[in-house]
Design an enzyme around this catalytic site. Structure first.
Site, PDB file in Angstrom:
ATOM      1  N   LYS A  17      27.276  -1.147   1.188  1.00 31.87           N
ATOM      2  CA  LYS A  17      28.168  -1.765   0.209  1.00 31.87           C
ATOM      3  C   LYS A  17      29.621  -1.317   0.363  1.00 31.87           C
ATOM      4  O   LYS A  17      30.539  -2.103   0.128  1.00 31.87           O
ATOM      5  CB  LYS A  17      27.684  -1.507  -1.218  1.00 31.87           C
ATOM      6  CG  LYS A  17      27.538  -0.059  -1.620  1.00 31.87           C
ATOM      7  CD  LYS A  17      26.941   0.056  -3.008  1.00 31.87           C
ATOM      8  CE  LYS A  17      26.790   1.506  -3.430  1.00 31.87           C
ATOM      9  NZ  LYS A  17      25.804   2.245  -2.603  1.00 31.87           N
ATOM     10  N   ARG A  92      28.231   3.236 -12.470  1.00 29.68           N
ATOM     11  CA  ARG A  92      26.982   3.838 -12.000  1.00 29.68           C
ATOM     12  C   ARG A  92      25.930   3.917 -13.108  1.00 29.68           C
ATOM     13  O   ARG A  92      24.760   4.172 -12.825  1.00 29.68           O
ATOM     14  CB  ARG A  92      27.232   5.247 -11.450  1.00 29.68           C
ATOM     15  CG  ARG A  92      28.007   5.280 -10.150  1.00 29.68           C
ATOM     16  CD  ARG A  92      28.104   6.698  -9.621  1.00 29.68           C
ATOM     17  NE  ARG A  92      28.889   6.778  -8.403  1.00 29.68           N
ATOM     18  CZ  ARG A  92      28.417   6.577  -7.174  1.00 29.68           C
ATOM     19  NH1 ARG A  92      27.151   6.272  -7.014  1.00 29.68           N
ATOM     20  NH2 ARG A  92      29.208   6.676  -6.121  1.00 29.68           N
ATOM     21  N   ARG A 160      22.641  13.662   9.809  1.00 27.94           N
ATOM     22  CA  ARG A 160      23.050  14.299   8.562  1.00 27.94           C
ATOM     23  C   ARG A 160      21.833  14.869   7.844  1.00 27.94           C
ATOM     24  O   ARG A 160      20.751  14.280   7.864  1.00 27.94           O
ATOM     25  CB  ARG A 160      23.744  13.286   7.649  1.00 27.94           C
ATOM     26  CG  ARG A 160      25.151  12.976   8.049  1.00 27.94           C
ATOM     27  CD  ARG A 160      25.780  11.853   7.247  1.00 27.94           C
ATOM     28  NE  ARG A 160      25.343  11.748   5.858  1.00 27.94           N
ATOM     29  CZ  ARG A 160      25.971  11.008   4.941  1.00 27.94           C
ATOM     30  NH1 ARG A 160      27.065  10.325   5.282  1.00 27.94           N
ATOM     31  NH2 ARG A 160      25.533  10.940   3.708  1.00 27.94           N
ATOM     32  N   ARG A 171      16.709  10.197  -2.649  1.00 23.10           N
ATOM     33  CA  ARG A 171      17.948   9.543  -3.086  1.00 23.10           C
ATOM     34  C   ARG A 171      17.664   8.145  -3.622  1.00 23.10           C
ATOM     35  O   ARG A 171      18.260   7.711  -4.624  1.00 23.10           O
ATOM     36  CB  ARG A 171      18.936   9.458  -1.912  1.00 23.10           C
ATOM     37  CG  ARG A 171      19.561  10.796  -1.544  1.00 23.10           C
ATOM     38  CD  ARG A 171      20.220  10.749  -0.190  1.00 23.10           C
ATOM     39  NE  ARG A 171      21.332   9.806  -0.135  1.00 23.10           N
ATOM     40  CZ  ARG A 171      21.842   9.346   1.009  1.00 23.10           C
ATOM     41  NH1 ARG A 171      21.337   9.713   2.169  1.00 23.10           N
ATOM     42  NH2 ARG A 171      22.870   8.515   0.987  1.00 23.10           N
TER      43      ARG A 171
END
Length: 230
Positions: A17, A92, A160, A171
């Site tokens: 996004k 959020r 990562r 997540r």
């Protein structure tokens, strides 16, 4: 007079996004505003809000809804958003979304596009993402291929720590619990669309543009109808 393009881009971690928001904003000639951009700008400006945000972040804390809303309100009050904006990373929470509705009162409709990608596809996508240990450049490598050096500086590209399957799935779980209710909040609105993010970036970009254009056409028609009723 053209209708402002006020766009919120939603989507889970790894949906792309942020990249799509940048490209869309450039194509439409409007500012792309992310939470990171807003916070950095507020801190650098030295305003009271910026000083409060800096104190919170320096202490290792997260900026709370009240302060984040105040910073977004200030940013969306500037002249450069007269033709619209693209928001990435805000809202959020439903509380932030409710506040954004209040901020936008009288400033035009808010278009909301959700870039939807299945969890398994996101896990596979992020498993191919690498970051340069020297310059921080992020890139995607081919599945099964040898990892090349960084094309920017020649440094080593590494996975990562938050792109491992276990971390990515956690997540995504957090996203579903905390952020996905935003989709429920917005989905009944005529200015909401969902696009398939499980395709090539150019195709996702085309779908995003098509969704926004469809929303603008609907707003134009409803506005004309309302004008005719008066």
């Amino acid at each position: 007079m053209s209708v402002p393009i006020n766009l919120v881009v939603l989507g889970p971690p790894g949906a792309g996004k942020g990249t799509q928001a940048v490209v869309f904003a450039q194509q439409r000639g409007i500012p792309k505003i992310s939470t990171g951009d807003i916070l950095r700008d507020a801190v650098q400006s030295g305003t009271e809000l910026g000083q409060r945000a800096k104190a919170t972040m320096d202490a290792g804390g997260l900026v709370d809804d009240q302060l984040m809303i105040a910073i977004v309100r200030e940013r969306l009050g500037r002249a450069d958003v007269a033709s619209g904006f693209v928001l990435d990373g805000f809202p959020r929470t439903v509380a932030q979304a409710t506040a954004l509705d209040e901020i936008m009162s009288g400033q035009g409709a808010l278009a909301v596009v959700d870039i939807a990608v299945p969890d398994d596809a996101l896990v596979a996508r992020l498993a191919l993402r690498r970051v340069c240990g020297q310059c921080g450049n992020t890139t995607t490598v081919a599945a099964g291929a040898e990892v090349p050096p960084c094309e920017r500086c020649g440094g080593e590209l590494v996975l990562r720590s938050d792109d491992t399957e276990e971390v990515v799935r956690e997540r995504l779980r957090v996203y579903a619990d905390a952020t996905k209710p935003l989709v429920d909040y917005y989905s009944s609105r005529p200015t909401f669309r969902a696009v398939d993010g499980n395709q090539a970036p150019d195709a996702v970009g085309a779908a995003l543009n098509g969704a926004v254009d469809d929303i603008l056409r609907e707003l134009a028609v409803s506005g004309a109808a309302a004008g005719g009723d008066r």
